[in-house]
Design an enzyme around this catalytic site. Structure first.
Site, PDB file in Angstrom:
ATOM      1  N   ASP A  28      64.368  36.124  -9.286  1.00 30.27           N
ATOM      2  CA  ASP A  28      63.035  36.458  -9.778  1.00 30.27           C
ATOM      3  C   ASP A  28      62.261  37.374  -8.834  1.00 30.27           C
ATOM      4  O   ASP A  28      61.036  37.472  -8.932  1.00 30.27           O
ATOM      5  CB  ASP A  28      62.228  35.174 -10.003  1.00 30.27           C
ATOM      6  N   CYS A  61      36.910  34.007  26.673  1.00 31.37           N
ATOM      7  CA  CYS A  61      35.615  33.797  26.012  1.00 31.37           C
ATOM      8  C   CYS A  61      35.771  34.049  24.513  1.00 31.37           C
ATOM      9  O   CYS A  61      36.740  34.680  24.069  1.00 31.37           O
ATOM     10  CB  CYS A  61      34.533  34.709  26.590  1.00 31.37           C
ATOM     11  N   ASP A  85      59.189  30.074 -13.518  1.00 31.07           N
ATOM     12  CA  ASP A  85      60.558  30.235 -13.994  1.00 31.07           C
ATOM     13  C   ASP A  85      61.035  28.844 -14.413  1.00 31.07           C
ATOM     14  O   ASP A  85      60.426  27.842 -14.043  1.00 31.07           O
ATOM     15  CB  ASP A  85      61.417  30.793 -12.861  1.00 31.07           C
ATOM     16  N   ASP A 119      62.615  31.155  -8.051  1.00 30.70           N
ATOM     17  CA  ASP A 119      63.557  30.748  -7.012  1.00 30.70           C
ATOM     18  C   ASP A 119      63.681  31.779  -5.897  1.00 30.70           C
ATOM     19  O   ASP A 119      64.394  31.564  -4.933  1.00 30.70           O
ATOM     20  CB  ASP A 119      64.932  30.442  -7.608  1.00 30.70           C
ATOM     21  N   CYS A 144      36.351  37.668  22.959  1.00 29.16           N
ATOM     22  CA  CYS A 144      37.499  38.501  23.339  1.00 29.16           C
ATOM     23  C   CYS A 144      38.182  39.109  22.117  1.00 29.16           C
ATOM     24  O   CYS A 144      38.543  40.287  22.104  1.00 29.16           O
ATOM     25  CB  CYS A 144      38.495  37.678  24.148  1.00 29.16           C
TER      26      CYS A 144
END
Length: 739
Positions: A640, A19, A443, A636, A22
């Protein structure tokens, strides 16, 4: 040791969720246990993710609580300790992902018993429909022959038709309501429907009682179908999980489970088969379909020495692969785990709706009770049955099931839809944050540019030809592994004889000196020319440049550029169109190169010559102190990582196979296309729009009918149609985001 350092996360598969309440029931009950900090149920997969302090509550108590609610435990995943805060919990624009990530090993979800792979059970129309159809037939008889039935002695015939119709359509609701009351779970939609229909029977509104229960049950069937459809969509997404691997052992091939293959083993992948594990190609050449990982349909060519990832589909040649990672650490395993568990990180909207529904239902019940009892006491001539009827209308229209199921379904659809497009969002909270992004910081290398150097121009001086200058440079750089040297040799393409190059010397920070066919050749930057006192008229060249001098005479220079990605400029324009106020580039490259890239792409600002800690400092200056305008950093995911961790939203670009990207970022783009950033924000905005639309429509319709019902202008028929209609609208609307 702090309390947060003791927290553990446990994942469990819940069976028997039949239901819409839940999810709410399980979460609310578990969060009331002392020591439980958060519980989150994903309706589509039947999975519970619970965070708790094992010194205050143990796993057995949690399991007993779930069983006491009437649910079963299908499968359990191993618990993991959380180091510090919950994963990526945002606070004041600063969330240190790097230290907060636990590197847990997730066991593969086991299939057991019946139902779908998640243990949540599959919607079975053949089983559910017959009782409802019989109830509809009896109800039609009651409506068509209402007067004759009503005129029978004692209304026996009427009761003989109506009561069976009522029990057939409402037995599951009555049973669930009774079971929940015995367990102390009183206030849910089953309770609302039960007291509303029993009240209607008590005041002899028999057809209305059946109509309420029947249409409520029909609405539940549609909801179960909708949830099942969503579940099947996610299962289809997860079907990329390889089932078997062809293991090569002593010249023979054995079919085994990918989980049993070890690092260093050799596997064979035939045309049409899924690659089962990450590895390196030892034999063969083929085209592979990477769409399951990247969302891109264009095949990729792979050959000897190339890396290949689990989840790719081999399309042509036979490949022999040496396994480099166990299955549990493969890219596809991590991706699938992210998709399956993303709903555990709830958005503020989800948390609000969960708490709202928890208090909303009891308030509605007591308000209905007041409407039924108080007016007849204080209003002269008030008809008690009329006010009881109004109270019943209020109970029916106030059912919260549409909101409770549609909001999480909307977010889950957004996460699943994004995954299909090669965008991994680690939780609905990050979908919400993506919609608030006003600053995007990129970047440069590998993000806006391809990260591969390419010769773009050869400029000659003092009578040297381009071909001669390129030949001298390639020979002079023949022993260097620097990317610049590699790009020059790649452009030259001709074979280089080692015997023609002698006395090779690298000059740190400047370049190289060598003798090529008896000529002294120096190749390097402008500082090298000044150091060697070479007369030249070219200093301020934009880009990466290699100057050459032969026997002390300036010969010219070679310009080398990191190629800008084809969709970078368009991505920046699209971000502006979507409401991003500022686009910035942070790079460790020199100012001349950075300025050229920023100008070409159309960025608002750039900062060059930065070390990783310098990028963090620049990000901190750009963050909104109030935290309302979010900042995203796109990098990347490896170099970074500190900046990705510091930003409001960390986005890892080109994360295919990059462990650091998947571990650190909030959003992982499985291709290296900048346009995916725009696509991620678009998906987030669409998801947010649908969620808000569902909330507004549901509350507005309910408010209108509560008002009409309170003044006697709405009937039970209208109330049940409005309630079921709102629920179905919200659910089907939420499913749009999966498309």
């Amino acid at each position: 040791m702090t309390e947060s350092s003791l927290l553990k996360t446990q994942q469990m598969q819940i069976g028997g969720m039949d239901c819409t309440s839940c999810k709410l029931k399980i979460e609310g009950s578990l969060e009331r246990l002392r020591g439980v900090t958060e519980a989150s149920v994903t309706v589509q997969t039947g999975r519970l993710t619970i965070t708790y302090n094992p010194e205050q509550v143990n796993e057995t108590t949690i399991q007993d609580q779930i069983k006491a609610l009437g649910y079963t435990l299908a499968t359990s995943k191993s618990s993991v300790a959380l180091n510090g805060q919950d994963h990526h919990e945002p606070h004041a624009g600063n969330h240190s992902h790097v230290d907060d990530h636990s590197h847990d090993e997730h066991d593969e979800v086991k299939e057991q018993g019946h139902g779908d792979k998640y243990g949540a059970g599959e919607f079975n129309l053949k089983q559910e429909a017959p009782p409802v159809l019989i109830a509809v037939a009896l109800f039609a008889i009651a409506i068509l022959f209402e007067q004759p039935l009503h005129n029978t002695p004692g209304h026996i015939a009427e009761f003989a038709v109506i009561i069976p119709a009522y029990l057939l359509s409402g037995w599951s609701v009555l049973k669930t309501a009774g079971r929940n009351i015995l367990r102390g779970q009183v206030f849910d939609e089953n309770f609302l429907m039960t007291i509303a229909t029993l009240g209607a029977l008590a005041i002899h509104q028999l057809p209305e009682a059946v109509a309420v229960m029947l249409f409520f049950r029909v609405g539940e069937l549609f909801q179960e179908y909708s949830v099942g459809r969503s579940r099947r969509s996610i299962i289809a997404l997860l079907e990329v999980r390889p089932d078997t691997a062809n293991l090569k052992v002593n010249g023979t091939v054995q079919q085994v489970s990918p989980g049993t293959v070890k690092v260093g083993d050799l596997i064979l992948v035939k045309p049409g088969e899924k690659v089962p594990l990450d590895g390196e190609i030892l034999e063969g050449k083929s085209q592979v379909d990477t769409s399951a990982l990247t969302g891109e349909s264009i095949p990729r060519t792979v050959k000897l020495g190339d890396s290949i990832l689990a989840g790719m589909i081999n399309q042509s040649g036979i490949l022999t692969i040496r396994v480099t990672k166990p299955f549990g650490e493969s890219s596809i395993a991590k991706i699938l785990d992210l998709v399956e568990n993303a709903s555990s990180k709830k958005a503020p909207t989800e948390k609000f709706i969960t708490k709202f529904a928890r208090y909303y239902t009891p308030v509605v019940v007591f308000l209905s009770l007041a409407i039924a009892l108080l007016p007849p006491l204080f209003i002269p001539g008030a008809d008690r049955s009329d006010w009881v009827y109004r109270a019943l209308v209020l109970l029916v229209i106030s059912c919260p099931c549409g909101l409770v199921i549609s909001i999480p379904l909307g977010y889950f659809g957004g996460i699943g839809g994004a995954a299909k497009r090669g965008i991994l969002v680690k939780g609905s909270m990050f979908l919400d944050s993506l919609t608030a992004i006003k600053t995007v910081v990129f970047d440069k290398t590998g993000t806006l540019t391809k990260g591969t150097f390419k010769v773009t121009q050869v400029v000659t001086k003092n009578g040297f030809s381009e071909a001669e200058l390129l030949r001298l440079a390639a020979n002079a750089e023949s022993h260097s592994n620097h990317p610049v040297a590699l790009s020059i040799r790649e452009t030259y393409t001709q074979p280089i004889s080692d015997s023609e190059v002698t006395d090779y010397e690298e000059i740190a920070g400047h370049g190289i000196r060598s003798i090529v066919q008896g000529h002294v050749v120096i190749a390097g930057n402008d500082r090298l020319l000044h150091r060697e006192r070479i007369d030249h008229d070219t200093c301020g060249v934009a880009g990466t440049v290699v100057h050459l001098a032969v026997d002390g005479r300036y010969a010219g220079y070679i310009l080398i550029a990191d190629e800008i990605k084809a969709d970078a400029a368009q991505a920046v324009r699209d971000l502006k169109r979507m409401g991003v106020e500022k686009t910035v580039m942070l790079t460790g490259d020199n100012k001349v190169v950075a300025q050229s890239v920023a100008h070409h792409i159309g960025l608002d600002a750039f900062v060059a010559e930065l070390l990783p800690e310098g990028k963090v400092h620049e990000i901190e200056k750009l963050l909104d102190p109030d935290g309302k305008k979010k900042l995203a950093f796109v990098g990347d995911g490896i170099n970074d990582a500190p900046v990705i961790a510091r930003a409001d939203i960390g986005i890892a670009m080109g994360g295919l196979g990059a462990d650091a990207a998947i571990e650190t970022a909030d959003v992982v783009l499985m291709t290296d296309a900048p346009s995916k950033v725009t696509e991620a924000i678009q998906i987030a905005q669409k998801t947010r729009h649908i969620v808000v639309q569902n909330i507004v429509v549901a509350l507005m319709v309910k408010a209108i009918f509560i008002g009409l019902g309170s003044i006697g202008l709405a009937t039970l028929w209208e109330a049940v149609f409005a309630d079921v209609g709102v629920a179905l609208f919200a659910i089907f609307n939420a499913l749009q985001v999966l498309k």
